[in-house]
Design a protein around this motif. Sequence first.
Motif, mmCIF file in Angstrom:
data_model
loop_
_atom_site.group_PDB
_atom_site.id
_atom_site.type_symbol
_atom_site.label_atom_id
_atom_site.label_comp_id
_atom_site.label_asym_id
_atom_site.label_seq_id
_atom_site.Cartn_x
_atom_site.Cartn_y
_atom_site.Cartn_z
ATOM 1 N N TYR A 39 11.199 5.006 24.222
ATOM 2 C CA TYR A 39 10.414 4.308 25.225
ATOM 3 C C TYR A 39 10.857 2.958 25.165
ATOM 4 C CZ TYR A 39 7.026 8.345 25.012
ATOM 5 O OH TYR A 39 6.460 9.597 24.621
ATOM 6 N N HIS B 84 0.191 6.583 20.724
ATOM 7 C CA HIS B 84 -0.308 6.883 21.976
ATOM 8 C C HIS B 84 0.618 6.827 22.739
ATOM 9 C CE1 HIS B 84 -4.633 5.734 20.272
ATOM 10 N NE2 HIS B 84 -4.206 7.084 19.993
ATOM 11 N N TRP B 85 2.012 6.597 22.708
ATOM 12 C CA TRP B 85 2.879 6.718 23.847
ATOM 13 C C TRP B 85 2.849 8.299 24.190
ATOM 14 C CZ3 TRP B 85 5.022 3.940 27.391
ATOM 15 C CH2 TRP B 85 5.533 2.450 26.851
ATOM 16 N N PRO C 75 1.314 1.266 24.551
ATOM 17 C CA PRO C 75 -0.205 1.288 23.996
ATOM 18 C C PRO C 75 -0.278 0.427 22.872
ATOM 19 C CG PRO C 75 1.150 3.231 23.400
ATOM 20 C CD PRO C 75 1.698 2.457 24.795
ATOM 21 N N ARG D 295 -4.215 -1.847 27.625
ATOM 22 C CA ARG D 295 -3.208 -0.903 26.389
ATOM 23 C C ARG D 295 -3.950 -0.143 25.411
ATOM 24 N NH1 ARG D 295 -0.363 -5.123 23.544
ATOM 25 N NH2 ARG D 295 0.974 -3.626 22.774
ATOM 26 N N LYS E 199 0.914 9.389 27.116
ATOM 27 C CA LYS E 199 1.284 8.925 28.568
ATOM 28 C C LYS E 199 2.275 9.816 29.418
ATOM 29 C CE LYS E 199 0.312 4.404 27.855
ATOM 30 N NZ LYS E 199 -0.058 3.435 28.818
ATOM 31 N N SER E 200 2.592 9.622 30.409
ATOM 32 C CA SER E 200 3.169 10.388 31.434
ATOM 33 C C SER E 200 4.854 10.656 30.789
ATOM 34 C CB SER E 200 3.514 9.811 32.765
ATOM 35 O OG SER E 200 4.278 10.716 33.435
ATOM 36 N N LEU F 94 7.918 8.617 31.366
ATOM 37 C CA LEU F 94 7.968 7.207 30.669
ATOM 38 C C LEU F 94 9.096 7.465 29.625
ATOM 39 C CD1 LEU F 94 4.426 5.920 30.884
ATOM 40 C CD2 LEU F 94 6.511 5.329 32.186
ATOM 41 N N ARG G 39 -3.417 6.532 30.676
ATOM 42 C CA ARG G 39 -2.385 7.526 30.633
ATOM 43 C C ARG G 39 -1.427 7.327 31.787
ATOM 44 N NH1 ARG G 39 -4.700 13.525 28.997
ATOM 45 N NH2 ARG G 39 -4.813 12.945 26.747
ATOM 46 N N ARG G 40 -1.660 6.895 32.983
ATOM 47 C CA ARG G 40 -0.714 6.732 34.153
ATOM 48 C C ARG G 40 0.120 5.262 33.863
ATOM 49 N NH1 ARG G 40 -3.445 6.074 38.764
ATOM 50 N NH2 ARG G 40 -5.457 6.449 37.784
ATOM 51 N N SER G 41 -0.566 4.507 33.238
ATOM 52 C CA SER G 41 -0.393 3.100 33.116
ATOM 53 C C SER G 41 0.916 3.126 32.276
ATOM 54 C CB SER G 41 -1.262 2.107 32.039
ATOM 55 O OG SER G 41 -0.665 1.056 31.917
ATOM 56 N N GLU G 42 2.166 2.409 32.874
ATOM 57 C CA GLU G 42 3.322 2.321 31.986
ATOM 58 C C GLU G 42 3.302 1.111 30.880
ATOM 59 O OE1 GLU G 42 6.613 1.565 34.860
ATOM 60 O OE2 GLU G 42 5.976 3.324 36.100
#
Length: 162
Positions: free
Chosen positions: A6, A58-59, A53, A21, A62-63, A66, A47-50
């Motif tokens: 990431y 916790h990545w 974390p 975050r 995420k979506s 990413l 979860r939608r935030s780029e």
Amino acid sequence: MHIHAYSWLGEKELFDRDALRRLPDRPRPPATAEDEEYYRTLVDTFRRSELPPLQTAHWLLKSPHLIRATFDEPKDATAWLARELTDHAPGFLSQQEADTSRLARLVTSSATTLTHAGDVSVGFYLGRTSFLSLALVTCSPNRWAPDLPCPAPPAHQPPRPA
């Protein structure tokens, strides 16, 4: 085990907003329907935030879009990290952080960490207002969060049909 890579490059001011975050805590005792809906909204926003974390594992929440790359071997993942560091080093705010021998040691220690199923997360100031965050996160399972689902299959397996 496989490894997801990431990266995030953005305004340091945004990166410093820890609340954006952090995965929200589930309300205890059992919440009302309104509290549960609010919690779900916070989780969905996370979860939608780029933004990277606070907890590297916790990545995985995420979506999947990413994910910059997926690797089966730590050496391949650290080669990606080395390329990213080399590409961005000229912009590092601190010349000490851009030192090639320091970056080589960082890549070597990252390889050791990944070999032992750990996660790697590094960050650097670029100029006065930008920040670069790079992460390598082990998956299936993650050592620090074994219950988290993997967001994408390993590189050597085709995606599962929907």
